[in-house]
Write an enzyme that holds these catalytic residues in place. Structure first.
Site, PDB file in Angstrom:
ATOM      1  CG  ASN A  46     108.161  -7.373  71.465  1.00  0.00           C
ATOM      2  OD1 ASN A  46     108.947  -8.159  71.953  1.00  0.00           O
ATOM      3  ND2 ASN A  46     107.900  -7.354  70.171  1.00  0.00           N
ATOM      4  CD  GLU A  48     103.981  -8.367  67.709  1.00  0.00           C
ATOM      5  OE1 GLU A  48     103.500  -9.341  67.104  1.00  0.00           O
ATOM      6  OE2 GLU A  48     104.899  -7.666  67.238  1.00  0.00           O
ATOM      7  CB  CYS A  57     107.347  -1.109  73.415  1.00  0.00           C
ATOM      8  SG  CYS A  57     106.598  -0.246  72.036  1.00  0.00           S
ATOM      9  CD  GLU A  59     111.587  -0.085  74.049  1.00  0.00           C
ATOM     10  OE1 GLU A  59     110.729  -0.989  73.926  1.00  0.00           O
ATOM     11  OE2 GLU A  59     112.034   0.554  73.080  1.00  0.00           O
ATOM     12  CB  CYS A  90     108.306   3.672  69.614  1.00  0.00           C
ATOM     13  SG  CYS A  90     107.240   3.442  71.050  1.00  0.00           S
ATOM     14  CB  CYS A  93     109.197   3.490  74.669  1.00  0.00           C
ATOM     15  SG  CYS A  93     108.181   2.000  74.543  1.00  0.00           S
TER      16      CYS A  93
HETATM   17 ZN   LIG Z   1     107.889   1.655  72.318  1.00  0.00          ZN
END
Ligand SMILES: [Zn+2]
Length: 128
Positions: A46, A48, A57, A59, A90, A93
């Site tokens: 990830n 940010e 993210c 993934e 999430c 993803c």
């Molecule tokens: Zn995600």
């Protein structure tokens, strides 16, 4: 279902990627590994941003890397977090994973547990 060697390689790649996660805001470091149709593994973490919505993210980072390298489909995605509770992808993803595989394996892992799912377990009805 994938073999143990591949699964262990994916876990190692995801663990290593988690070390590079850029998560100064959440301090929630995630590593992911995506397996393509040729058996190649791509890792992602990830990343940010101070403008939170720009965060990506692990993934998706892994899958986009796979696509950039020429992957045509995704057979499995492993998500690693060094947390007690396993972390599932999430919704965004899951939708991105659905774009590149009919029903790939989704493996959730931490340092002691590994749990296997299929995409359709987590996303029964995708957008499309
Ligand atoms: Zn995600």
């Amino acid at each position: 279902m994938m073999n143990k060697v591949t699964q262990n390689k994916m876990l190692a790649a995801a663990k290593k990627a988690a070390l590079h996660a850029y998560a100064p805001y959440s301090d929630f470091k995630v590593g992911a590994a995506a397996l393509d149709e040729q058996g190649r593994i791509y890792a992602g973490c990830n990343v940010e941003n101070t403008s939170y919505g720009l965060t990506i993210c692990a993934e998706r980072a892994a899958i986009f890397k796979a696509v950039c390298a020429g992957a045509k489909s995704i057979k499995a995605v492993l998500v690693f977090t060094d947390t007690k509770k396993l972390t599932r992808p999430c919704g965004a993803c899951l939708q991105v994973i659905a774009e590149f595989g009919e029903n790939p394996e989704i493996i959730l892992a931490n340092k002691s547990i590994m749990r296997r799912y299929r995409l359709k377990d987590l996303l029964p009805e995708r957008f499309g």
